[in-house]
Design an enzyme around this catalytic site. Sequence first.
Site, PDB file in Angstrom:
ATOM      1  N   GLY A 131      -2.511  75.227  29.350  1.00 58.54           N
ATOM      2  CA  GLY A 131      -1.578  76.343  29.516  1.00 58.54           C
ATOM      3  C   GLY A 131      -0.140  75.949  29.250  1.00 58.54           C
ATOM      4  N   CYS A 132       0.249  74.793  29.760  1.00 60.90           N
ATOM      5  CA  CYS A 132       1.637  74.344  29.596  1.00 60.90           C
ATOM      6  C   CYS A 132       1.940  73.980  28.152  1.00 60.90           C
ATOM      7  CB  CYS A 132       1.926  73.170  30.524  1.00 60.90           C
ATOM      8  SG  CYS A 132       1.749  73.617  32.265  1.00 60.90           S
ATOM      9  N   THR A 133       0.952  73.430  27.458  1.00 59.02           N
ATOM     10  CA  THR A 133       1.126  73.115  26.040  1.00 59.02           C
ATOM     11  C   THR A 133       1.265  74.413  25.235  1.00 59.02           C
ATOM     12  OG1 THR A 133      -0.082  71.038  26.284  1.00 59.02           O
ATOM     13  CG2 THR A 133       0.108  71.945  24.049  1.00 59.02           C
ATOM     14  N   ALA A 138       4.770  75.815  25.948  1.00 59.11           N
ATOM     15  CA  ALA A 138       5.819  75.037  25.269  1.00 59.11           C
ATOM     16  C   ALA A 138       5.798  75.303  23.762  1.00 59.11           C
ATOM     17  CB  ALA A 138       5.638  73.546  25.556  1.00 59.11           C
TER      18      ALA A 138
END
Length: 152
Positions: free
Chosen positions: A45-47, A50
Amino acid sequence: MALQVGDKIPNFTAKDSNGNDFDSASIIGKKPVVFYFYPKDNTPGCTAQACSFRDQYEDFKDFGAEVIGISSDSVQSHEKFAKRYKLPFLLLSDNDKKLRKLFGVKTNLFGLLPGRVTYVADNSGIIQLIFDSLSATSHIPRALNTIKKMVS
Protein backbone atom coordinates in the site's frame (compact mmCIF):
# COMPACT_ATOMS: atom_id res chain seq x y z
CA MET A 1 -4.55 17.56 20.51
CA ALA A 2 -4.85 16.63 16.83
CA LEU A 3 -4.47 19.33 14.19
CA GLN A 4 -7.73 20.38 12.53
CA VAL A 5 -8.66 22.05 9.25
CA GLY A 6 -8.00 25.79 9.78
CA ASP A 7 -4.99 25.20 12.07
CA LYS A 8 -1.52 26.34 11.05
CA ILE A 9 1.07 23.59 10.52
CA PRO A 10 3.48 23.90 13.47
CA ASN A 11 7.20 24.28 12.95
CA PHE A 12 9.25 21.10 13.27
CA THR A 13 12.55 19.58 12.23
CA ALA A 14 13.34 16.06 11.02
CA LYS A 15 15.97 14.15 9.05
CA ASP A 16 15.19 13.67 5.37
CA SER A 17 15.98 10.71 3.12
CA ASN A 18 19.38 12.24 2.29
CA GLY A 19 20.34 12.53 5.97
CA ASN A 20 19.90 16.32 5.90
CA ASP A 21 18.06 18.35 8.52
CA PHE A 22 14.66 19.47 7.25
CA ASP A 23 13.13 22.54 8.88
CA SER A 24 9.44 23.04 8.15
CA ALA A 25 9.93 26.81 8.36
CA SER A 26 11.76 26.54 5.01
CA ILE A 27 8.48 25.66 3.29
CA ILE A 28 5.48 26.38 5.56
CA GLY A 29 3.91 29.72 4.66
CA LYS A 30 5.87 29.96 1.42
CA LYS A 31 3.98 27.55 -0.86
CA PRO A 32 1.17 24.98 -0.68
CA VAL A 33 2.40 21.71 0.82
CA VAL A 34 1.15 18.15 1.11
CA PHE A 35 2.39 16.17 4.11
CA TYR A 36 1.41 12.55 3.93
CA PHE A 37 1.95 10.15 6.81
CA TYR A 38 2.21 6.50 5.83
CA PRO A 39 2.87 3.29 7.79
CA LYS A 40 6.03 1.72 6.29
CA ASP A 41 8.49 1.81 3.39
CA ASN A 42 8.35 -1.05 0.87
CA THR A 43 4.93 -2.39 1.83
CA PRO A 44 2.38 -2.82 -0.98
CA GLY A 45 0.00 0.00 0.00
CA CYS A 46 2.73 2.46 0.92
CA THR A 47 4.65 1.73 -2.28
CA ALA A 48 1.47 2.26 -4.35
CA GLN A 49 0.82 5.54 -2.53
CA ALA A 50 4.40 6.81 -2.95
CA CYS A 51 4.43 5.86 -6.64
CA SER A 52 1.07 7.56 -7.20
CA PHE A 53 2.41 10.77 -5.62
CA ARG A 54 5.53 10.33 -7.79
CA ASP A 55 3.47 9.88 -10.96
CA GLN A 56 1.43 13.03 -10.21
CA TYR A 57 4.32 15.02 -8.72
CA GLU A 58 4.63 17.31 -11.76
CA ASP A 59 0.93 18.17 -11.42
CA PHE A 60 1.53 19.26 -7.81
CA LYS A 61 4.62 21.23 -8.90
CA ASP A 62 2.61 22.91 -11.69
CA PHE A 63 0.39 24.37 -8.94
CA GLY A 64 3.46 25.45 -6.94
CA ALA A 65 2.96 22.78 -4.28
CA GLU A 66 5.44 20.49 -2.56
CA VAL A 67 4.84 16.88 -1.47
CA ILE A 68 6.57 15.38 1.60
CA GLY A 69 6.15 11.82 2.89
CA ILE A 70 6.59 10.95 6.58
CA SER A 71 6.93 7.58 8.31
CA SER A 72 8.81 6.15 11.27
CA ASP A 73 11.30 4.35 9.03
CA SER A 74 15.00 5.21 9.33
CA VAL A 75 16.83 7.66 7.07
CA GLN A 76 18.60 4.65 5.46
CA SER A 77 15.29 2.90 4.77
CA HIS A 78 13.88 6.10 3.22
CA GLU A 79 17.00 6.56 1.11
CA LYS A 80 16.68 3.02 -0.35
CA PHE A 81 12.90 3.39 -0.83
CA ALA A 82 13.28 6.75 -2.60
CA LYS A 83 16.04 5.43 -4.88
CA ARG A 84 14.26 2.17 -5.69
CA TYR A 85 11.07 3.92 -6.77
CA LYS A 86 12.69 7.16 -8.05
CA LEU A 87 10.69 9.34 -5.66
CA PRO A 88 11.29 13.03 -6.53
CA PHE A 89 10.05 14.38 -3.18
CA LEU A 90 11.43 14.30 0.36
CA LEU A 91 10.72 11.55 2.83
CA LEU A 92 11.12 12.48 6.49
CA SER A 93 12.12 10.05 9.20
CA ASP A 94 9.88 10.16 12.27
CA ASN A 95 11.50 7.30 14.16
CA ASP A 96 10.69 8.85 17.56
CA LYS A 97 7.07 9.45 16.41
CA LYS A 98 7.27 13.13 17.44
CA LEU A 99 5.71 14.29 14.16
CA ARG A 100 2.83 11.81 14.46
CA LYS A 101 2.17 13.20 17.94
CA LEU A 102 2.56 16.81 16.77
CA PHE A 103 -0.01 16.33 13.98
CA GLY A 104 -2.21 13.98 16.02
CA VAL A 105 -2.03 11.04 13.59
CA LYS A 106 -3.78 8.07 15.17
CA THR A 107 -2.95 4.42 14.70
CA ASN A 108 -5.35 2.13 12.84
CA LEU A 109 -6.30 -1.54 13.10
CA PHE A 110 -6.57 -1.68 16.88
CA GLY A 111 -3.41 0.38 17.31
CA LEU A 112 -1.26 -2.05 15.33
CA LEU A 113 -0.70 0.02 12.21
CA PRO A 114 0.54 3.62 12.07
CA GLY A 115 -2.12 5.85 10.50
CA ARG A 116 -2.26 6.92 6.86
CA VAL A 117 -3.24 10.60 6.90
CA THR A 118 -2.66 13.38 4.36
CA TYR A 119 -2.56 17.09 5.28
CA VAL A 120 -2.78 19.83 2.66
CA ALA A 121 -1.77 23.35 3.72
CA ASP A 122 -2.08 26.57 1.74
CA ASN A 123 0.50 29.33 1.09
CA SER A 124 0.01 30.57 4.65
CA GLY A 125 0.54 27.13 6.21
CA ILE A 126 -3.15 26.79 7.09
CA ILE A 127 -4.55 23.25 6.81
CA GLN A 128 -7.22 23.04 4.10
CA LEU A 129 -7.64 19.26 4.02
CA ILE A 130 -7.09 16.35 6.39
CA PHE A 131 -7.75 13.04 4.69
CA ASP A 132 -7.58 9.92 6.87
CA SER A 133 -8.02 6.70 4.92
CA LEU A 134 -6.38 3.29 4.76
CA SER A 135 -7.03 3.38 1.01
CA ALA A 136 -3.49 4.26 -0.09
CA THR A 137 -4.07 5.64 -3.58
CA SER A 138 -7.21 7.63 -2.74
CA HIS A 139 -5.06 10.31 -1.05
CA ILE A 140 -3.46 11.62 -4.24
CA PRO A 141 -6.57 12.84 -6.15
CA ARG A 142 -8.03 14.33 -2.94
CA ALA A 143 -4.81 16.25 -2.25
CA LEU A 144 -4.43 17.40 -5.86
CA ASN A 145 -8.05 18.59 -6.08
CA THR A 146 -7.60 20.59 -2.88
CA ILE A 147 -4.42 22.20 -4.26
CA LYS A 148 -6.20 23.03 -7.55
CA LYS A 149 -9.06 24.74 -5.70
CA MET A 150 -6.63 26.75 -3.55
CA VAL A 151 -4.66 28.18 -6.46
CA SER A 152 -7.41 28.76 -9.00
